[in-house]
Scaffold this active site. Structure first.
Site, mmCIF file in Angstrom:
data_model
loop_
_atom_site.group_PDB
_atom_site.id
_atom_site.type_symbol
_atom_site.label_atom_id
_atom_site.label_comp_id
_atom_site.label_asym_id
_atom_site.label_seq_id
_atom_site.Cartn_x
_atom_site.Cartn_y
_atom_site.Cartn_z
ATOM 1 N N GLY A 159 0.800 -1.224 0.000
ATOM 2 C CA GLY A 159 0.000 0.000 0.000
ATOM 3 C C GLY A 159 0.825 1.263 0.000
ATOM 4 O O GLY A 159 0.402 2.286 0.556
ATOM 5 N N SER A 237 4.591 -5.715 -2.840
ATOM 6 C CA SER A 237 4.816 -4.299 -3.103
ATOM 7 C C SER A 237 5.583 -3.646 -1.957
ATOM 8 O O SER A 237 6.687 -4.081 -1.631
ATOM 9 C CB SER A 237 3.483 -3.596 -3.369
ATOM 10 O OG SER A 237 3.689 -2.331 -3.967
#
Length: 563
Positions: A159, A237
């Site tokens: 995120g 990520s």
């Protein structure tokens, strides 16, 4: 008959309440010396018609495990997996967290069936988050006992270090825990302006939160049937970026055995101390308080910090410090004490030994490119975008290489080249370079690329990401967790394969499970990385990810910005 069961139930309860209290060393999976524990465990012996007596808050309470920090009460999350929520650490605003010494729920919650509140973040209701958010969710196979000794997978959500939580879509660990016979822990950490930038100069607060979480797990895993020497970190990520940072933290090395990094934007690198100082100075300038005024800082509302000051910092950081990038302007800092290496090609690479698994998806940059440019991009626009993004020197080299060259005859849309360029520069080639470095300095690395995925919630906002055969950033998450809704045959096959490979990797650092027909996943070498295709056969083509191109002829951002 119903009345008879209730009489028997009451009689047994009274006997158990009068019984001896088990010692702290005794696992109380069967009996608890308190009313909740008695109620929970006696429910196991009732017929199905009376199970409703056991339901509190709409969820049947069943599993209770005693830990060094007290009894852990959970819920049945699936027929074969129990779920436990726990607060692993506490923290004052902009201060390092401290590991919890008692088993409790975050935010003084009392409902064990509820998932933890998110850490403060923008774009969500303030009723869904709390600063008291340092929690993790444990998914534990119900077959385990305190004599079991299974691995644990700790998932760190992504995120951009700004958003996300343990309750993100697809992160229910039940199917993964059941398929691998392991414990799955999904952890939260402080985000954005509360976790990665502060008025007092504290750095890496969110990263240090995760270290406390790992230390907490070491204390409690044996009680759940976990082997604390077999912890594998996994994340996607910015979550993968966190894991790469943990690989550069000497004090954390004993806390985990191996690591799985999905879609780490390795091109960005860690922030340098000098860059962080400039970002901190800007952050301080946004505050309506003097840095020395603790009372004023403490009185700031979370909304003011997250949605006003934090977003201002996020959107303007790359203008102040280009190395901050537009995607991860607040992230981990190579402070030289907690983190002691850049773990990239910009500085001497340390000696390493852990086994790691690195993966990307086929179209990592698809969401960004086709979201930013919803209409076709012309040849002149393509060249201008490359020049603006990479500078004149790098753009000349990029536009002259086959992978990113202007086509002849002239194409009508250059978004496909932009997508490949974004995927290669930020994700794929940077990952391959990291793999070579890791292997060259003593570690073992396995590299893969997902050619089949499941469109992650939110990716449908960009129509390109829903096209057949396209696998955008995040589209591997639900495959790993086995949470794809109505999976196709190809998705089901890949879920089974990936979970089998995960299980093997968690045990011995090798993603080649015995007794299966899966193709051999060869470890990366110092030159060829042997990137297996996950979802199809063979290996990924090298393209521009050769050792003599990215990182050599054309430098990554972390080299250009000297971070």
């Amino acid at each position: 008959m119903v009345h008879l069961y209730i009489v028997i139930f009451t009689l047994i309860a009274s006997l158990v309440l009068a019984g001896p209290v088990p010692s702290q060393e005794q696992n109380t999976r069967l009996w608890q010396p308190n009313l909740d524990g008695v109620w929970v465990n006696l429910c196991k012996y009732l017929p199905q018609s009376l199970k409703s007596f056991c339901s509190r808050d709409g969820v049947t309470q069943c599993p209770t495990t005693y830990t060094p920090f007290g009894p852990a009460n959970g819920v049945v999350n699936s027929p074969f997996v129990n779920r436990f929520v726990v607060k692993y650490a506490s923290a004052q605003r902009w201060q390092p967290s401290t590991m919890a010494t008692a088993w409790q729920l975050p935010s003084e919650a009392t409902n064990i069936s509820m998932l933890p509140p998110m850490c403060p973040q923008p774009y969500v209701s303030d009723t869904t988050y709390s600063e008291d958010c340092l929690a993790m969710v444990l998914y534990v196979p119900s077959s385990l006992t305190d004599t079991s000794s299974v691995p644990t997978l700790v998932w760190i959500h992504g995120g951009s270090f700004m958003v996300g939580s343990a309750s993100n879509p697809g992160l229910d660990g039940s199917a993964l825990a059941q398929a691998t016979g392991s414990i799955v822990a999904v952890i939260q950490y402080r985000l954005g302006a509360l976790g990665f930038i502060s008025p007092n100069g504290e750095t890496n607060l969110g990263l240090k939160d995760v270290v406390n979480g790992l230390q907490f797990l070491h204390n409690v895993l044996p009680n759940f049937g976990g082997d604390k020497s077999k912890i594998t970190l996994a994340g996607q990520s910015s979550g993968a970026n966190m894991i790469r940072a943990l690989l550069a933290v000497p004090s954390a090395q004993s806390l985990f055995q191996s690591a799985i990094l999905h879609s780490d934007p390795m091109d960005y690198g860690f922030l340098s101390v000098s860059d962080q100082q400039q970002l901190q100075d800007y952050f301080v300038s946004l505050l309506p308080c003097q840095v020395s005024d603790a009372a004023c800082l403490d009185a700031l509302s979370v909304d003011e910090i997250v949605n006003n000051i934090g977003l201002n910092q996020f959107f303007n950081a790359s203008r102040i410090v280009p190395a901050a990038t537009q995607m991860e302007p607040m992230r981990v800092v190579n402070d030289g004490s907690f983190i002691t290496s850049t773990l990239d090609s910009s500085s001497p690479f340390p000696t390493v030994s852990k086994s790691i698994l690195l993966s990307n998806v086929k179209d990592e940059a698809g969401y960004t490119i086709y979201g930013e440019f919803p209409n076709p991009v012309s040849q002149s626009e393509y060249q201008a975008i490359v020049n603006l993004s990479f500078g004149e020197t790098r753009s000349q080299s990029l536009l002259s290489t086959q992978s990113y060259a202007v086509q002849t005859p002239t194409a009508s849309d250059y978004r496909p080249q932009l997508e490949v360029l974004g995927t290669d520069s930020v994700f794929r080639c940077a990952t391959w370079t990291f793999a070579r470095n890791w292997v060259s300095h003593g570690g073992t690395a396995y590299v893969g690329m997902y050619t089949v995925g499941a469109s992650y919630p939110g990716n449908s906002q960009v129509p390109y990401c829903t096209q057949p055969g396209v696998v955008c950033h995040q589209d591997d998450i639900e495959v790993v967790f086995g949470t794809v809704q109505n999976p196709t045959a190809a998705q089901s096959a890949l879920i089974t394969e990936v979970q089998a490979r995960y299980k093997s990797f968690m045990y011995d650092g090798d993603p080649n499970p015995s007794g299966t027909s899966y193709s051999e996943w060869q470890a990366a070498g110092t030159s060829a990385v042997n990137a297996i295709l996950l979802g199809s056969s063979g290996e990924a083509p090298i393209g521009a990810c050769a050792p003599d191109f990215w990182g050599s002829s054309v430098q990554y951002d972390y080299q250009i910005f000297d971070i």
